[in-house]
Design an enzyme around this catalytic site. Structure first.
Site, mmCIF file in Angstrom:
data_model
loop_
_atom_site.group_PDB
_atom_site.id
_atom_site.type_symbol
_atom_site.label_atom_id
_atom_site.label_comp_id
_atom_site.label_asym_id
_atom_site.label_seq_id
_atom_site.Cartn_x
_atom_site.Cartn_y
_atom_site.Cartn_z
ATOM 1 N N ARG A 81 31.004 25.623 11.420
ATOM 2 C CA ARG A 81 30.608 24.969 12.670
ATOM 3 C C ARG A 81 31.048 25.764 13.904
ATOM 4 N NH1 ARG A 81 32.425 19.765 15.724
ATOM 5 N NH2 ARG A 81 30.438 19.100 16.632
ATOM 6 N N HIS A 85 28.791 26.876 17.104
ATOM 7 C CA HIS A 85 29.114 26.433 18.460
ATOM 8 C C HIS A 85 29.453 27.597 19.389
ATOM 9 C CE1 HIS A 85 29.682 21.831 18.039
ATOM 10 N NE2 HIS A 85 28.734 22.265 17.240
ATOM 11 N N SER A 95 33.612 32.685 23.025
ATOM 12 C CA SER A 95 33.972 31.821 24.162
ATOM 13 C C SER A 95 34.469 30.447 23.709
ATOM 14 C CB SER A 95 32.770 31.650 25.098
ATOM 15 O OG SER A 95 31.644 31.196 24.370
ATOM 16 N N GLU A 107 34.943 25.472 26.903
ATOM 17 C CA GLU A 107 33.923 24.911 25.997
ATOM 18 C C GLU A 107 34.508 23.924 24.995
ATOM 19 O OE1 GLU A 107 31.669 28.023 24.015
ATOM 20 O OE2 GLU A 107 31.318 29.047 25.925
ATOM 21 N N ASN A 113 32.302 19.406 21.543
ATOM 22 C CA ASN A 113 33.320 20.044 20.707
ATOM 23 C C ASN A 113 34.495 19.109 20.427
ATOM 24 O OD1 ASN A 113 32.249 22.650 20.106
ATOM 25 N ND2 ASN A 113 32.516 23.201 22.259
ATOM 26 N N PRO A 181 23.523 20.648 20.550
ATOM 27 C CA PRO A 181 22.790 19.414 20.300
ATOM 28 C C PRO A 181 23.740 18.227 20.098
ATOM 29 C CG PRO A 181 22.875 20.760 18.308
ATOM 30 C CD PRO A 181 23.550 21.560 19.390
ATOM 31 N N HIS A 211 25.298 20.648 7.157
ATOM 32 C CA HIS A 211 26.009 19.370 7.059
ATOM 33 C C HIS A 211 26.230 18.959 5.606
ATOM 34 C CE1 HIS A 211 25.029 18.165 11.505
ATOM 35 N NE2 HIS A 211 25.857 19.180 11.395
ATOM 36 N N ASP A 270 25.758 22.728 -1.094
ATOM 37 C CA ASP A 270 24.680 22.481 -2.052
ATOM 38 C C ASP A 270 23.535 21.758 -1.338
ATOM 39 O OD1 ASP A 270 25.706 19.971 -1.606
ATOM 40 O OD2 ASP A 270 26.496 19.677 -3.620
HETATM 41 C C1 HEM Z 1 20.823 20.122 14.329
HETATM 42 C C2 HEM Z 1 21.647 19.738 15.248
HETATM 43 C C3 HEM Z 1 23.104 19.480 14.989
HETATM 44 C C4 HEM Z 1 23.811 18.421 15.423
HETATM 45 C C5 HEM Z 1 23.295 17.288 16.297
HETATM 46 C C6 HEM Z 1 25.146 18.548 14.899
HETATM 47 C C7 HEM Z 1 26.187 17.652 15.150
HETATM 48 C C8 HEM Z 1 27.391 17.645 14.487
HETATM 49 C C9 HEM Z 1 28.442 16.687 14.669
HETATM 50 C C10 HEM Z 1 28.421 15.545 15.666
HETATM 51 C C11 HEM Z 1 29.430 16.968 13.788
HETATM 52 C C12 HEM Z 1 30.744 16.224 13.588
HETATM 53 C C13 HEM Z 1 31.899 16.921 14.259
HETATM 54 C C14 HEM Z 1 33.182 16.132 14.216
HETATM 55 O O1 HEM Z 1 33.154 14.934 14.512
HETATM 56 O O2 HEM Z 1 34.235 16.699 13.912
HETATM 57 C C15 HEM Z 1 29.006 18.129 13.055
HETATM 58 C C16 HEM Z 1 29.727 18.725 12.057
HETATM 59 C C17 HEM Z 1 29.368 19.911 11.469
HETATM 60 N N1 HEM Z 1 28.313 20.713 11.812
HETATM 61 FE FE1 HEM Z 1 26.743 20.169 12.950
HETATM 62 N N2 HEM Z 1 25.219 19.674 14.163
HETATM 63 C C18 HEM Z 1 24.002 20.300 14.193
HETATM 64 C C19 HEM Z 1 23.685 21.512 13.625
HETATM 65 C C20 HEM Z 1 24.571 22.300 12.956
HETATM 66 C C21 HEM Z 1 24.366 23.682 12.621
HETATM 67 C C22 HEM Z 1 23.149 24.492 13.008
HETATM 68 C C23 HEM Z 1 25.468 24.083 11.948
HETATM 69 C C24 HEM Z 1 25.809 25.430 11.391
HETATM 70 C C25 HEM Z 1 24.996 26.451 11.312
HETATM 71 C C26 HEM Z 1 26.338 22.946 11.840
HETATM 72 C C27 HEM Z 1 27.503 22.917 11.127
HETATM 73 C C28 HEM Z 1 28.349 21.822 11.042
HETATM 74 C C29 HEM Z 1 29.451 21.729 10.123
HETATM 75 C C30 HEM Z 1 29.820 22.742 9.059
HETATM 76 C C31 HEM Z 1 30.101 20.530 10.395
HETATM 77 C C32 HEM Z 1 31.387 19.997 9.735
HETATM 78 C C33 HEM Z 1 32.543 20.354 10.645
HETATM 79 C C34 HEM Z 1 33.913 20.147 10.051
HETATM 80 O O3 HEM Z 1 34.021 19.951 8.838
HETATM 81 O O4 HEM Z 1 34.898 20.224 10.802
HETATM 82 N N3 HEM Z 1 25.790 21.897 12.492
HETATM 83 N N4 HEM Z 1 27.770 18.544 13.507
#
Ligand code: HEM
Ligand SMILES: *[C@@H]1O[C@H](CO)[C@@H](O)[C@H](O)[C@H]1NC(C)=O
Ligand SMILES: *[C@@H]1O[C@H](CO)[C@@H](O)[C@H](O)[C@H]1NC(C)=O
Ligand SMILES: *[C@@H]1O[C@H](CO)[C@@H](O)[C@H](O)[C@H]1NC(C)=O
Ligand SMILES: *[C@@H]1O[C@H](CO)[C@@H](O)[C@H](O)[C@H]1NC(C)=O
Length: 342
Positions: A81, A85, A95, A107, A113, A181, A211, A270
């Site tokens: 993530r 970001h 950054s 940021e 974030n 987003p 996700h 997966d």
């Molecule tokens: C499509 C739009 C996306 C939205 C709206 C979004 C939103 C979010 C949100 C709200 C979280 C929870 C963060 C938290 O509460 O700690 C999250 C987690 C995460 N996102 Fe996204 N995300 C998006 C796309 C992506 C993309 C493109 C990637 C990577 C290429 C990504 C990778 C991750 C990962 C790996 C987590 C887990 C973070 C953790 O385990 O600490 N996301 N995302």
């Protein structure tokens, strides 16, 4: 001297074409100077960027990342993530890692974030690198390598990481919140968020497949459970009702900090995430939005198949994401400590 030479040029143009070349503009009635094509990012960044200055760089990052995952596999989500970001906000320039200062909100302190994790772990990697090659490897490159190694480390695909990004000296919370987003977005809004970065709807869906690992705080789930489209107490009608009850238990109304797994196999990269989405078990509005129309539904249905090209498409999209407007050459700096400018 120069003008005498160009006169000579005019007179003997046919005989001395080679000499005249450089002075063409002096006499040609319509100078045609083709603009130099922009150098593709791939021609600046290179897998071998550190092969002379820090040949151990990629191995050191991988070792520390895998050591960290041995203690906590779930942190792979944090690494993946952070790279997203970082790249989505003015390019992959490190950054995201900069700390706020007395007169600047960075940021990482933007809404998008909220409670982001992994920054201390990036410090660990940077420390290990500073020991073997000080002032050499950028924090932006560390983020890119760590995201790749962490993803591959929990069963996901691997991809080539082109190196040579430099670190920015600027980081603003507002830039994060205008570029990243929000989890309350619908399909159209998600497409609109990805388009300016050069990513199409299918790539948006593929990248959402991240996700499949990690965790979320209730903060991002709230609008799905209690505030769909901004209407108080409205639950997303697309959300499976049994799953909604489970989520509401984990995330009582108003609670922002409890932790929920991203999918049923939070420590394995997966297709389970897409399976959940197809079953209307998505933690965010933006997850369920992927099947809100027939296009999205058909792509997710395709990707969920075991034989699908999900891993390959994901890897390609990650390479593309990692190439988003890096600082190169003499731009920016190589930070000594990832949380602070030099
Ligand atoms: C499509 C739009 C996306 C939205 C709206 C979004 C939103 C979010 C949100 C709200 C979280 C929870 C963060 C938290 O509460 O700690 C999250 C987690 C995460 N996102 Fe996204 N995300 C998006 C796309 C992506 C993309 C493109 C990637 C990577 C290429 C990504 C990778 C991750 C990962 C790996 C987590 C887990 C973070 C953790 O385990 O600490 N996301 N995302
Ligand atoms: C980052 O800034 C916060 C205050 O905004 C401070 O509490 C924290 O200790 C700083 N981090 C480091 C590593 O100095
Ligand atoms: C998506 O959200 C926008 C508001 O930002 C709204 O105008 C549009 O109707 C929504 N699309 C769907 C399919 O709900
Ligand atoms: C729901 O959303 C609206 C509009 O975005 C906001 O004004 C309201 O405070 C939100 N309610 C909750 C409980 O978050
Ligand atoms: C969220 O819930 C947990 C336990 O369910 C509690 O410890 C925590 O204080 C709550 N946080 C907020 C902001 O309500």
């Amino acid at each position: 001297m120069a003008s005498a030479r160009s006169n000579l040029c005019v007179l003997s143009v046919l005989l001395l074409a080679a000499v005249c070349d450089a002075h063409w503009g002096w006499w040609a009635p319509v100078p045609v100077v083709p603009a130099a094509p922009p150098t593709p990012v791939e021609a600046i960044l290179s897998e071998n960027f550190y092969s002379y200055t820090c040949p151990q760089a990629t191995a050191v990052v991988k070792k520390v990342v895998l050591d960290i995952l041995k203690k906590n596999r779930n942190l792979a989500g944090g690494f993946l993530r952070m790279h997203f970001h970082d790249c989505w906000v003015n390019g992959c320039d490190g950054s995201l890692l900069l700390n706020s200062t007395a007169d600047n909100q960075a940021e990482r302190d933007g809404f998008t974030n909220f409670l982001i994790r992994g920054i201390q772990e990036i410090d660990e990697i940077k420390e290990a690198l500073e020991k073997v090659c000080p002032n050499t490897v950028s924090c932006a490159d560390i983020l890119a390598l760590a995201a790749r190694d962490a993803t591959a480390g929990v069963g996901g695909p691997s991809w080539p990481v082109y190196l040579g990004r430099r670190d920015s000296r600027v980081s603003r919370a507002l830039d994060a919140d205008t570029n990243l987003p929000f989890p309350s977005l619908n399909f159209t809004e998600l497409v609109q968020n990805f388009a300016p970065k050069g990513f199409g709807p299918r790539e948006m869906i593929v990248l959402s497949g991240s996700h499949t690992i990690g965790r979320t705080h209730c903060n991002g789930i709230g609008p799905n459970l209690y505030n769909y489209t901004g209407i108080d107490d409205l639950t997303n009608p697309a959300l499976d009702s049994k799953f909604a009850r489970v989520l509401k238990k984990k995330c009582p109304k108003g609670n922002r900090t409890n932790i929920v797994d991203m999918d049923r196999t939070k420590n394995l990269f997966d297709r389970e995430y897409f399976k959940g989405v197809l079953n209307h078990k998505g933690v965010f509005i933006s997850d369920l939005a992927l099947i809100e129309n027939s296009f999205g539904l058909s792509v997710v249905t395709e990707l969920v198949a075991k034989s699908s090209s999900f891993f390959k498409e994901f890897a390609d999209a990650m390479v593309k994401m990692g190439n988003l407007s890096p600082l190169t050459g003499t731009q920016g700096e190589i930070r000594k400590h990832c949380q602070f400018v030099n």
